[in-house]
Motif scaffolding. Structure first.
Motif, PDB file in Angstrom:
ATOM      1  N   ARG A   9       0.844  -1.203   0.143  1.00 11.96           N
ATOM      2  CA  ARG A   9      -0.130   0.037  -0.017  1.00 11.96           C
ATOM      3  C   ARG A   9       0.774   1.140  -0.066  1.00 11.96           C
ATOM      4  NH1 ARG A   9      -3.380   1.304   4.366  1.00 11.96           N
ATOM      5  NH2 ARG A   9      -1.586   0.578   5.788  1.00 11.96           N
ATOM      6  N   ALA A  10       1.969   1.184   0.799  1.00 16.67           N
ATOM      7  CA  ALA A  10       2.694   2.424   1.031  1.00 16.67           C
ATOM      8  C   ALA A  10       4.102   2.126   1.016  1.00 16.67           C
ATOM      9  CB  ALA A  10       2.253   3.173   2.250  1.00 16.67           C
ATOM     10  N   SER A  11       4.957   2.955   0.816  1.00 17.61           N
ATOM     11  CA  SER A  11       6.375   3.099   0.953  1.00 17.61           C
ATOM     12  C   SER A  11       6.778   4.053   1.978  1.00 17.61           C
ATOM     13  CB  SER A  11       7.219   3.367  -0.484  1.00 17.61           C
ATOM     14  OG  SER A  11       8.537   3.480  -0.092  1.00 17.61           O
ATOM     15  N   HIS A  12       7.444   3.601   2.932  1.00 14.53           N
ATOM     16  CA  HIS A  12       7.782   4.140   4.079  1.00 14.53           C
ATOM     17  C   HIS A  12       9.289   4.251   4.498  1.00 14.53           C
ATOM     18  CE1 HIS A  12       7.053   5.893   7.854  1.00 14.53           C
ATOM     19  NE2 HIS A  12       7.586   4.970   8.560  1.00 14.53           N
ATOM     20  N   ARG A  13       9.867   5.432   4.781  1.00  9.94           N
ATOM     21  CA  ARG A  13      11.228   5.615   4.989  1.00  9.94           C
ATOM     22  C   ARG A  13      11.364   5.469   6.473  1.00  9.94           C
ATOM     23  NH1 ARG A  13      14.358   9.369   4.001  1.00  9.94           N
ATOM     24  NH2 ARG A  13      12.734  11.065   3.895  1.00  9.94           N
ATOM     25  N   LEU A  14      12.405   4.712   6.969  1.00 10.26           N
ATOM     26  CA  LEU A  14      12.659   4.949   8.441  1.00 10.26           C
ATOM     27  C   LEU A  14      13.784   5.784   8.705  1.00 10.26           C
ATOM     28  CD1 LEU A  14      13.171   1.308   9.725  1.00 10.26           C
ATOM     29  CD2 LEU A  14      11.624   2.902  10.721  1.00 10.26           C
ATOM     30  N   ALA A 387      13.763  12.647  15.033  1.00  9.78           N
ATOM     31  CA  ALA A 387      13.696  12.939  16.426  1.00  9.78           C
ATOM     32  C   ALA A 387      13.880  12.016  17.193  1.00  9.78           C
ATOM     33  CB  ALA A 387      12.390  13.572  16.776  1.00  9.78           C
ATOM     34  N   LYS A 388      15.137  12.179  18.164  1.00  7.12           N
ATOM     35  CA  LYS A 388      15.363  11.486  19.260  1.00  7.12           C
ATOM     36  C   LYS A 388      15.599  12.007  20.726  1.00  7.12           C
ATOM     37  CE  LYS A 388      18.269   8.586  15.759  1.00  7.12           C
ATOM     38  NZ  LYS A 388      18.016   9.673  14.798  1.00  7.12           N
ATOM     39  N   GLY A 410       5.066   8.221   8.985  1.00  7.97           N
ATOM     40  CA  GLY A 410       6.302   7.893   9.555  1.00  7.97           C
ATOM     41  C   GLY A 410       6.204   6.734  10.757  1.00  7.97           C
ATOM     42  N   ASP A 411       6.970   6.619  11.784  1.00  3.32           N
ATOM     43  CA  ASP A 411       7.125   5.671  12.779  1.00  3.32           C
ATOM     44  C   ASP A 411       8.045   6.059  13.749  1.00  3.32           C
ATOM     45  OD1 ASP A 411      10.449   4.801  12.354  1.00  3.32           O
ATOM     46  OD2 ASP A 411       9.653   5.266  10.321  1.00  3.32           O
ATOM     47  N   ALA A 412       7.667   5.354  14.825  1.00  3.85           N
ATOM     48  CA  ALA A 412       8.151   5.696  16.250  1.00  3.85           C
ATOM     49  C   ALA A 412       8.340   4.289  16.884  1.00  3.85           C
ATOM     50  CB  ALA A 412       7.163   6.547  16.935  1.00  3.85           C
ATOM     51  N   GLY A 413       9.431   4.600  17.787  1.00  3.33           N
ATOM     52  CA  GLY A 413       9.790   3.369  18.529  1.00  3.33           C
ATOM     53  C   GLY A 413      10.880   3.822  19.447  1.00  3.33           C
ATOM     54  N   LEU A 414      11.697   2.578  19.872  1.00  6.06           N
ATOM     55  CA  LEU A 414      12.763   2.484  20.725  1.00  6.06           C
ATOM     56  C   LEU A 414      14.286   2.119  20.463  1.00  6.06           C
ATOM     57  CD1 LEU A 414      10.807   0.067  23.310  1.00  6.06           C
ATOM     58  CD2 LEU A 414      10.910   2.477  23.261  1.00  6.06           C
ATOM     59  N   ILE A 415      15.240   2.791  20.588  1.00  7.64           N
ATOM     60  CA  ILE A 415      16.383   2.592  20.289  1.00  7.64           C
ATOM     61  C   ILE A 415      17.241   2.168  21.443  1.00  7.64           C
ATOM     62  CG2 ILE A 415      16.731   4.215  18.198  1.00  7.64           C
ATOM     63  CD1 ILE A 415      17.584   6.516  19.951  1.00  7.64           C
ATOM     64  N   PHE A 416      18.130   1.219  21.170  1.00  2.00           N
ATOM     65  CA  PHE A 416      18.728   0.420  22.388  1.00  2.00           C
ATOM     66  C   PHE A 416      20.375  -0.014  22.076  1.00  2.00           C
ATOM     67  CE2 PHE A 416      16.107  -2.433  20.166  1.00  2.00           C
ATOM     68  CZ  PHE A 416      16.777  -3.556  20.080  1.00  2.00           C
ATOM     69  N   ARG A 417      21.120  -0.135  22.909  1.00  5.16           N
ATOM     70  CA  ARG A 417      22.378  -0.511  22.735  1.00  5.16           C
ATOM     71  C   ARG A 417      23.166   0.463  21.686  1.00  5.16           C
ATOM     72  NH1 ARG A 417      22.586  -7.174  21.983  1.00  5.16           N
ATOM     73  NH2 ARG A 417      21.693  -7.705  24.255  1.00  5.16           N
ATOM     74  N   ALA A 507      11.439   9.061  16.695  1.00  3.38           N
ATOM     75  CA  ALA A 507      10.383   9.130  15.898  1.00  3.38           C
ATOM     76  C   ALA A 507      10.824   9.841  14.379  1.00  3.38           C
ATOM     77  CB  ALA A 507       9.401  10.100  16.545  1.00  3.38           C
ATOM     78  N   HIS A 508      10.489   9.054  13.460  1.00  6.43           N
ATOM     79  CA  HIS A 508      10.958   9.627  12.061  1.00  6.43           C
ATOM     80  C   HIS A 508       9.585   9.958  11.296  1.00  6.43           C
ATOM     81  CE1 HIS A 508      12.421   9.760   8.156  1.00  6.43           C
ATOM     82  NE2 HIS A 508      11.735   8.674   7.901  1.00  6.43           N
ATOM     83  N   ASP A 509       9.610  11.136  10.880  1.00 10.35           N
ATOM     84  CA  ASP A 509       8.374  11.833  10.149  1.00 10.35           C
ATOM     85  C   ASP A 509       7.406  11.420  10.787  1.00 10.35           C
ATOM     86  OD1 ASP A 509      10.355  13.045   8.246  1.00 10.35           O
ATOM     87  OD2 ASP A 509      10.075  11.108   6.655  1.00 10.35           O
ATOM     88  N   SER A 510       7.279  11.601  12.097  1.00 11.01           N
ATOM     89  CA  SER A 510       5.950  11.392  12.668  1.00 11.01           C
ATOM     90  C   SER A 510       6.019  12.148  14.144  1.00 11.01           C
ATOM     91  CB  SER A 510       6.101   9.781  13.031  1.00 11.01           C
ATOM     92  OG  SER A 510       4.754   9.572  13.945  1.00 11.01           O
ATOM     93  N   ALA A 511       4.906  12.670  14.162  1.00 13.66           N
ATOM     94  CA  ALA A 511       4.404  13.337  15.478  1.00 13.66           C
ATOM     95  C   ALA A 511       4.112  12.149  16.385  1.00 13.66           C
ATOM     96  CB  ALA A 511       3.379  14.475  15.451  1.00 13.66           C
ATOM     97  N   ALA A 512       4.857  12.205  17.612  1.00  9.31           N
ATOM     98  CA  ALA A 512       4.595  10.791  18.592  1.00  9.31           C
ATOM     99  C   ALA A 512       4.753  11.270  20.065  1.00  9.31           C
ATOM    100  CB  ALA A 512       5.490   9.835  18.053  1.00  9.31           C
ATOM    101  N   ALA A 513       4.071  10.534  20.701  1.00  9.81           N
ATOM    102  CA  ALA A 513       3.983  10.542  22.181  1.00  9.81           C
ATOM    103  C   ALA A 513       4.408   9.308  23.005  1.00  9.81           C
ATOM    104  CB  ALA A 513       2.537  10.972  22.533  1.00  9.81           C
ATOM    105  N   PHE A 514       5.198   9.498  23.929  1.00 10.68           N
ATOM    106  CA  PHE A 514       5.777   8.280  24.558  1.00 10.68           C
ATOM    107  C   PHE A 514       5.436   8.431  26.093  1.00 10.68           C
ATOM    108  CE2 PHE A 514       8.257   9.125  20.956  1.00 10.68           C
ATOM    109  CZ  PHE A 514       8.595   7.878  20.356  1.00 10.68           C
TER     110      PHE A 514
END
Length: 609
Positions: A9-14, A387-388, A410-417, A507-514
């Motif tokens: 459906r869609a192409s989405h860049r991280l 945004a990090k 966009g997308d949103a999530g967790l970065i680690f290590r 968060a990449h290309d996304s307004a996000a809340a954590f």
């Protein structure tokens, strides 16, 4: 460096996982949007390695201890506190070079979550004999007066002016004024330097002052006027290992003496305690309850405790040093829940890494690429290319979770290590697990050398502006991502590129809340490939593991060089794969395995209390 999430459906860049120059300075925090998190779960023994999701049950939203450490901004140490008329008051040392320690601030709170600063509650201008090194205030209320005991001038001999003083005020927020015009204790008695005082009033009304540096601890009776002492009552009560930071409290008829051991700028600073049936002891050491944690902070010590009135809920307040800080005075205030066993002994305290943002701030977070704000109890970023927000932590084996609300794109999530975060695109390294409303995917990948590598992804319906619980479990080279507290991972991968590092949000290309961010080590013994808890870290629960079972858990033969052992646990390492040959026993964290045992583990038995 791009990643395409394409479900037809869609192409989405991280997008780029590079970070602008980072100055990581603090630690991680957490909470819970609902009343609980998933229970820890796993298998051990003959079943193989451990697996855990989420961690222990969380406290209710906005309860004490869930809104993150440090609790206030600035460099502070040596906290003591009291509960006055429905308000908690914390009085710490202003942590700076001795010549700059000329005043004391205080902080107040009605809920142990939101704190108000009260500047210069005691200043040297109100103490004629104090010139520097005003330390370790200890508060008490009596005679319709607020008293504050303090150390000043760091005297090194009886011939110098200084020692322990007492100031008073008609308000807990000061100003406090010297009550005597001279120190209350100005001499070395029983070898104890007159510093680190703690005032305690017993149920019968007798007041005691516990104090002492240079490895000696004294107690002396304080008269009812609270500004004079019974000079005939000095008694040395030094317990084994005592260095400084005496603290006395009482629970269920038992007297607890706490103190700090090791060097305050060294790698071994910690809090131990003793129990007695009398405020005068004797005080045989029971054990250590608060130690440094290489994943969260160092220099943990010089504590106080507080009981929430009408409950048996206790908290330990202490100072600690952010990872990587080399200035000994760079210390921050923190607190965690303290639990008792049925026999009155104290369970080891775990430094927490959590933040539910109920306190309205984001202390400990360093942000990049966008403006981050705390709004309505969530950590929010507006739409930006990348945004990090990162925390100065260093987890290897970990369980890491948060409630995430992604935007429409966009997308949103967790970065680690994460490592080398401030060194630019080509040097940045780390893992990322995220959810994408734009392409209905859960994705796991890694960044390094200017490239992005997708390790796994799965098609999952992700609606914009809906909150999802995302959890990452990384145990050695096994990485799993869980959505909405499912016990079945959405994606998994085997990858050992990065072994430890900082944690954060992205968060990449996304307004996000954590919200309700939480990280913890697994509930077991952790075996590391390298000394100093370096290299891959793999957790194993209690049980017996042959060589084949160690291999199945990701541990090769003759591999382990350092080891973390939970308090009360025992790890028996065997030279051969069937529990034969030389056996080495470990009952505490061991940053470097003895040479004769290094890289010799072929089977292991782990015993939990």
């Amino acid at each position: 460096m791009k990643s395409t999430l394409d479900d037809g459906r869609a192409s989405h860049r991280l997008g780029r996982l590079a970070l602008a120059p980072l100055l990581l300075t603090t630690t991680l925090h957490c909470g819970g949007a609902d009343a609980s998190h998933a229970n820890a779960s796993g298998t051990g023994g003959a079943g193989g390695g451990s697996e855990w999701v989420g961690g222990a049950l969380a406290e209710p939203e906005c309860s004490p201890g869930t809104s993150g450490n440090p609790i206030v901004a600035g460099w502070y140490a040596d906290p003591d506190m009291k509960f006055y008329n429905g308000v908690y008051w914390v009085y710490p040392t202003y942590s700076a070079p001795y010549d700059s320690q000329t005043y004391l601030d205080a902080f107040s709170s009605t809920d142990l979550i939101h704190w108000t600063k009260h500047s210069r509650v005691l200043d040297k201008v109100n103490v004629s004999w104090a010139t520097r090194a005003i330390w370790a205030p200890s508060p008490i209320f009596r005679n319709n007066t607020y008293y504050l005991y303090f150390g000043a001038n760091d005297i090194q001999s009886d011939g110098q002016l200084g020692g322990i003083g007492v100031a008073k005020s008609n308000n807990p927020g000061g100003p406090y004024v010297d009550a005597l015009g001279h120190p209350l204790i100005s001499k070395f008695v029983n070898g104890a330097q007159p510093i680190d005082q703690n005032i305690f009033i017993d149920d019968d009304g007798q007041a005691y002052l516990y104090y002492g540096g240079w490895g000696h601890c004294n107690v002396v009776k304080i008269n009812n006027d609270m500004i004079s002492l019974d000079s005939s009552s000095f008694k040395e009560i030094t317990p084994s290992g005592y260095v400084e930071g005496a603290l006395m409290f009482k629970r269920n008829g038992k007297y607890y003496l706490m103190w700090s051991e090791g060097g305050w700028t060294g790698p071994d600073y910690r809090v131990s305690y003793a129990m007695a049936s009398s405020p005068l002891g004797p005080f045989p050491k029971v054990g250590t309850i608060l130690s440094q944690d290489a994943a969260i902070a160092t220099g943990s010590g010089h504590n106080t405790v507080i009981n929430v009135p009408g409950t048996d809920n206790w908290y330990i307040f202490y100072h600690r040093r952010p990872l990587g800080e080399t200035d000994g005075n760079h210390r921050v205030l923190a607190y965690d829940r303290m639990y008792f066993n049925s026999d009155g002994t104290i369970k080891p305290v775990e430094m927490t890494s959590q933040d539910n943002f109920c306190d309205g701030n984001a202390l400990g977070w360093t942000t990049y690429g966008a403006t981050w704000t705390v709004s309505n109890g969530r950590y929010v970023t507006q739409q930006a290319p990348d945004a990090k927000a990162l925390l100065n932590t260093n987890f290897a084996a970990l369980s890491y979770e948060a409630d995430i609300t992604p935007g429409a794109s966009g997308d949103a999530g967790l970065i680690f290590r994460v490592s080398n975060p401030g060194a630019g695109l080509d040097a940045y390294k780390g893992y990322y697990a995220g959810i994408a409303a734009g392409s209905d995917r859960v994705v796991l990948g890694k960044a390094g050398g200017g490239t992005w590598t997708q390790l796994a992804s799965a098609a999952v319906t992700i609606d914009p502006n809906v909150t999802y619980h995302l959890a990452v479990v990384a145990n050695g080279d096994r990485i799993s991502v869980y959505l909405n507290r499912s016990t079945v991972p959405s994606v998994t991968a085997i990858d050992s590129t990065y072994t430890s590092g900082a944690l954060g949000l992205r968060a990449h290309d996304s307004a996000a809340a954590f919200d309700n961010v939480k990280a913890s080590k697994p509930p077991g013994a952790i075996f590391y490939a390298d000394g100093g808890y370096g290299g891959l870290g793999i957790s194993l629960n209690a049980g017996s593991y042959t060589l084949a079972q160690l291999n199945a858990a990701g541990i090769p033969n003759d591999w382990m060089s350092s080891l973390r052992v939970p308090a009360g646990w025992t790890v028996q390492v065997y030279q051969n794969g069937d529990f034969t040959g030389t056996m080495w026993k470990f009952t505490a964290d061991t940053p470097l395995i003895p040479q004769d045992a290094n890289d010799k583990m072929s089977s292991v038995k782990i015993f939990a209390p």
